[in-house]
Design an enzyme around this catalytic site. Structure first.
Site, short mmCIF file in Angstrom:
data_model
loop_
_atom_site.label_atom_id
_atom_site.label_comp_id
_atom_site.label_asym_id
_atom_site.label_seq_id
_atom_site.Cartn_x
_atom_site.Cartn_y
_atom_site.Cartn_z
N ARG A 255 46.93 10.70 47.02
CA ARG A 255 45.66 10.86 46.34
C ARG A 255 44.49 10.40 47.20
NH1 ARG A 255 41.59 11.64 45.38
NH2 ARG A 255 40.33 11.71 43.51
N TYR A 256 44.71 9.37 47.98
CA TYR A 256 43.66 8.80 48.83
C TYR A 256 43.98 9.16 50.28
CZ TYR A 256 42.70 5.90 44.74
OH TYR A 256 42.40 5.46 43.48
N ARG B 61 46.30 6.32 52.18
CA ARG B 61 47.45 5.67 51.60
C ARG B 61 48.21 6.61 50.65
NH1 ARG B 61 42.55 4.19 49.96
NH2 ARG B 61 42.19 3.28 47.90
N CYS C 251 63.80 0.84 35.58
CA CYS C 251 63.12 -0.45 35.56
C CYS C 251 64.04 -1.41 34.82
CB CYS C 251 61.80 -0.36 34.82
SG CYS C 251 60.71 0.90 35.52
N CYS D 276 58.43 -0.67 29.79
CA CYS D 276 57.20 -1.10 29.12
C CYS D 276 56.75 0.03 28.22
CB CYS D 276 56.12 -1.40 30.15
SG CYS D 276 56.72 -2.44 31.48
N CYS E 245 53.82 2.20 29.59
CA CYS E 245 53.90 2.64 30.99
C CYS E 245 53.12 3.94 31.26
CB CYS E 245 55.36 2.87 31.36
SG CYS E 245 55.56 3.45 33.05
N ARG F 112 53.75 5.93 33.66
CA ARG F 112 54.69 7.00 34.03
C ARG F 112 55.78 7.14 32.96
NH1 ARG F 112 54.19 4.61 39.30
NH2 ARG F 112 52.21 5.40 40.08
N ASP G 285 45.46 3.48 30.75
CA ASP G 285 45.34 4.92 31.02
C ASP G 285 45.51 5.71 29.72
OD1 ASP G 285 45.02 4.49 33.73
OD2 ASP G 285 47.19 4.52 34.11
N LYS H 215 41.00 5.38 41.21
CA LYS H 215 40.60 4.15 40.51
C LYS H 215 39.12 3.89 40.74
CE LYS H 215 45.11 2.01 41.32
NZ LYS H 215 45.67 3.08 42.16
C1 LIG Z 1 46.57 2.87 43.00
C2 LIG Z 1 47.02 3.90 43.88
C3 LIG Z 1 47.01 3.70 45.26
C4 LIG Z 1 46.58 2.40 45.89
O1 LIG Z 1 45.26 2.12 45.64
P1 LIG Z 1 44.61 0.74 46.16
O2 LIG Z 1 43.27 0.75 45.55
O3 LIG Z 1 44.58 0.83 47.64
O4 LIG Z 1 45.47 -0.38 45.69
C5 LIG Z 1 47.43 4.74 46.04
N1 LIG Z 1 47.82 5.92 45.54
C6 LIG Z 1 47.82 6.15 44.22
C7 LIG Z 1 48.26 7.46 43.71
C8 LIG Z 1 47.42 5.14 43.34
O5 LIG Z 1 47.43 5.38 42.02
S1 SF4 Z 2 55.04 -0.22 33.80
FE1 SF4 Z 2 56.46 1.52 33.83
S2 SF4 Z 2 57.15 1.61 35.92
FE2 SF4 Z 2 56.25 -0.40 35.64
S3 SF4 Z 2 57.94 -1.69 35.10
FE3 SF4 Z 2 57.05 -1.01 33.22
S4 SF4 Z 2 58.21 0.80 32.71
FE4 SF4 Z 2 58.62 0.38 34.82
#
Ligand SMILES: *Cc1c(COP(=O)(O)O)cnc(C)c1O
Ligand code: SF4
Length: 690
Positions: free
Chosen positions: A79-80, A83, A92, A96, A99, A101, A259, A302
């Site tokens: 996305r960035y 990174r 997990c 959670c 979550c 995801r 989210d 973010k």
């Molecule tokens: C949060 C996130 C990152 C890392 O973001 P930082 O601001 O550098 O911690 C990288 N890729 C994705 C898809 C993210 O959601």
């Molecule tokens: S937030 Fe989602 S991915 Fe993270 S530990 Fe909990 S269940 Fe697992």
């Protein structure tokens, strides 16, 4: 989960409801985490025990962050620019309930070694990726050697500078963090581990030990928390959590606004509440204890949300609010280019976007291509002003105030409502900021073709006979004679005018009125159609306005069957830049006496309607050769590309001006009218206005 049910003596109903949710969103609670629950409904319970509310969520999306869109190869989110996020596990230690995801975790584990190799291959081919976040699910659910396989592959890529692991295991299954694991991780430095604690109840001797093992291995620890309603949305709770984390050598990194994930609506708090919580942390506790509050957005990444500590900002100083609510001042150093910075000009504009589905194709026809405000900005900047584009949308007033502008160059057509062209002038008047062009009243009136004609008639200016139709059931009055041309009452840029707008009988009239009232949601105006030559006149100035060389619009090049007026077809199809015949002639070839009567009509119209600085007036000759005013455009198009045949600029070119000269001439008229004669501004670009 017999144990959960027995320990808390749950009713058969509660058990049934938990079992039902489980079928959609899996449940798993480690024995360790289960032991942290003190009572039904406490912050630990809420995080791990399914709630009926998960199935009731009808507002949120499965993938609100649009991660799938940024997934070039399976299980990698890029996305960035620098990174990437590598998903190595679907499992997990505890699922959670909130979550992000949720759509993935706990479902069949389909991440294979081949997938990981493919994702690593992608990272290898993208030297811009210098930071890889190993995530999931939870990477620490892999066996040591499986995780080491991933880390070794990543470390073999020279451009991967740092590796991060995101894990909740130190919180939900701390015994998984062994000395052996820490020693393995140590080999892949620089390595960061971001843990995930939500509540002080999760800080136990076991989780302390897990973090100690990692910290002792020289691993930098951060923590991510999600703001959760009923769990931790309380300043006291978070302050305790963050200070306890610091004592464990874990630095609070992010606190997320929840989210918009399907099945988690009952956890979401308002952003306002989040800001209040942040305010209670900043300054009240050490900076180390304050994470960044961020909203992860749908595809936008973010975005930090910071309480408003800047209360006032000008080029000289800022007034800030401290944590006690006291105002303090900060003085800026003297600027290197004061004249330029002091006279900040905003170009207020509405940028054209693709028409929305189900809307007329010409929905945004009035709006400008980005090239127009950019050309204006260029002209202003070349003359030594400091200018910026500001979109005239719902945030306009805020953005103008924040930008500290001294002046606005207005080309905004407005976004909503029948008086939309007057919104920018009205807003600026409220803020006390001078601007180019006509004011509120003239903009509102000229957008309404019938009101405009009433004023013209009052002043004895010729304009075709007309009637307003608010419904297709309305009868035509007897003194109005066919053929008629039917237009929307309040649109510009030939919007809603097609080849069929010229009507010869009641039935055609009815049909055109029907189209306009239903598609454009406004009344139609029917005017007697004039067959004569068509002209448009650019007027520039104020107390003694100047009429620029007259422009004639010719239709001689049109094939038979295409009506000879500015319809949508003519403007956007027949009048194309590669047309061999120039349909816009300037200066028009006309007799001196016709020129005089056109100039006269233009000036009288400009004054009668109270236009300022600039306007374009469209006219046609009636069968006696008398110019009749069709329309007044107080915001004429200023398209820079000469091939586009934009009419106001065309008249300026014929008068010997360049595009930049035209923009500065408009600016100069507006400044003179506002009596701006500050020396520093006057010296800019040799723009002598007095
Ligand atoms: C949060 C996130 C990152 C890392 O973001 P930082 O601001 O550098 O911690 C990288 N890729 C994705 C898809 C993210 O959601
Ligand atoms: S937030 Fe989602 S991915 Fe993270 S530990 Fe909990 S269940 Fe697992």
């Amino acid at each position: 989960m017999r144990e959960l049910y027995e320990r808390f003596n749950l009713s058969p109903d509660s058990i049934r409801s938990i079992e039902k949710v489980k079928r959609t969103y899996p449940m798993k609670i480690s024995r360790y985490y289960l032991d942290l629950i003190k009572e039904v409904g406490d912050p630990i319970w809420k995080q791990c025990v399914p709630s009926q509310e998960e199935l009731l969520d009808s507002v949120n999306e499965e993938d609100p962050l649009l991660e799938e869109r940024y997934t070039p190869v399976p299980f990698l989110v890029h996305r960035y620019p620098d990174r990437a996020l590598l998903l190595v596990s679907n499992r997990c230690a505890m699922y959670c309930r909130f979550c992000t995801r949720k759509r993935k975790v706990g479902k069949i584990n389909d991440i294979t070694e081949d997938h990981i190799l493919e994702a690593v291959g992608y990272i290898r081919q993208h030297p811009e990726i210098r930071d890889v976040i190993v995530s999931g699910g939870d990477p620490l659910m892999l066996k040591d050697h499986e995780l080491e396989f991933v880390l070794r592959k990543l470390r073999s890529i020279p451009h991967v500078e740092i590796i991060r692991i995101g894990t909740r295991v130190p919180c939900t299954l701390p015994m998984r963090v062994t000395r052996r694991l820490a020693n393995m991780l140590k080999k892949y430095q620089p390595l960061y581990v971001n843990v995930h604690f939500e509540h002080p109840m999760e800080i136990t001797p076991e989780s302390r030990k897990a973090c100690r093992l990692l910290a002792d291995a020289g691993i930098c620890l951060g923590n991510q928390t999600v703001l959760l309603k009923g769990v931790n949305d309380d300043p006291k709770v978070l302050k305790e959590l963050f200070s306890k984390l610091l004592q464990m050598r874990v630095r609070p990194y992010y606190i997320y606004q929840a989210d918009q994930v399907k099945g988690t609506e009952h956890f979401r708090t308002t952003v306002q509440h989040g800001m209040e919580i942040m305010e209670s942390l900043y300054g009240h506790t050490s900076g180390l204890c304050v994470p960044q509050y961020v909203i992860d957005t749908n595809g936008g990444g973010k975005i930090p949300v910071v309480p408003e500590f800047i209360r006032y900002k000008s080029k000289e100083k800022l007034i800030l609010r401290n944590f006690e609510g006291r105002h303090v001042e900060y003085i800026n150093p003297a600027s290197e280019n004061p004249a330029k910075e002091e006279f900040r000009v905003a170009v207020a504009c509405n940028i054209r976007r693709p028409a929305k589905e189900g809307m007329p194709k010409d929905q945004y026809a009035e709006f400008d291509d980005l090239s127009v405000p950019l050309a204006i900005k260029d002209a202003l900047d070349k003359a030594g002003f400091y200018s910026e584009l500001v979109e005239a949308d719902q945030d306009f007033s805020d953005n103008i105030r924040k930008g500290d502008y001294s002046f606005v160059f207005n080309i905004a057509e407005g976004i909503n409502g029948e008086s939309r062209e007057s919104h920018v002038p009205a807003t600026l008047e409220m803020l006390g900021i001078p601007y180019t062009g006509s004011g509120v009243l003239a903009q509102a009136i000229t957008l309404d073709k019938a009101r405009t004609k009433e004023i013209l008639l009052h002043h004895g200016i010729h304009t075709p006979k007309y009637q307003v139709f608010s419904s297709c059931l309305q009868k035509k009055s007897d003194d109005l004679e066919f053929p008629l041309i039917v237009k929307p009452i309040a649109e510009g840029s030939s919007k809603g005018i097609t080849n069929e707008s010229l009507v010869n009988d009641e039935e055609q009239l009815k049909e055109q009125v029907r189209i306009i009232t239903s598609v454009y949601k406004q009344s139609a105006i029917a005017e007697e159609y004039l067959e004569g030559r068509e002209f448009t006149v650019a007027v520039l100035g104020n107390s003694n306005p100047k009429v620029l060389p007259i422009v004639e619009i010719t239709f001689d090049y049109l094939p038979e069957g295409i009506n000879r007026f500015d319809s949508h077809e003519v403007k956007w199809f027949w009048d194309s830049p590669d047309n061999p015949i120039d349909p816009v002639v300037c200066p028009a070839k006309i007799t001196r006496s016709l020129e005089n009567s056109i100039r006269n009509a233009a000036l009288r119209t400009f004054k009668a309607l109270g236009c300022r600085d600039l306007a374009r007036i469209d006219m046609r000759l009636d069968n006696r050769g008398i110019p009749n005013v069709l329309e007044v455009n107080a915001l004429p198009g200023l398209i820079p590309d000469p091939k586009e045949n934009s009419r106001f600029p065309k008249a300026c070119y014929a008068a010997g001006m360049s595009y930049d000269d035209m923009i500065l001439a408009i600016m100069k008229e507006a400044m003179k009218r506002n009596r701006i004669n500050d020396r520093s501004v006057l010296s800019v670009g040799g723009l002598h206005v007095c």
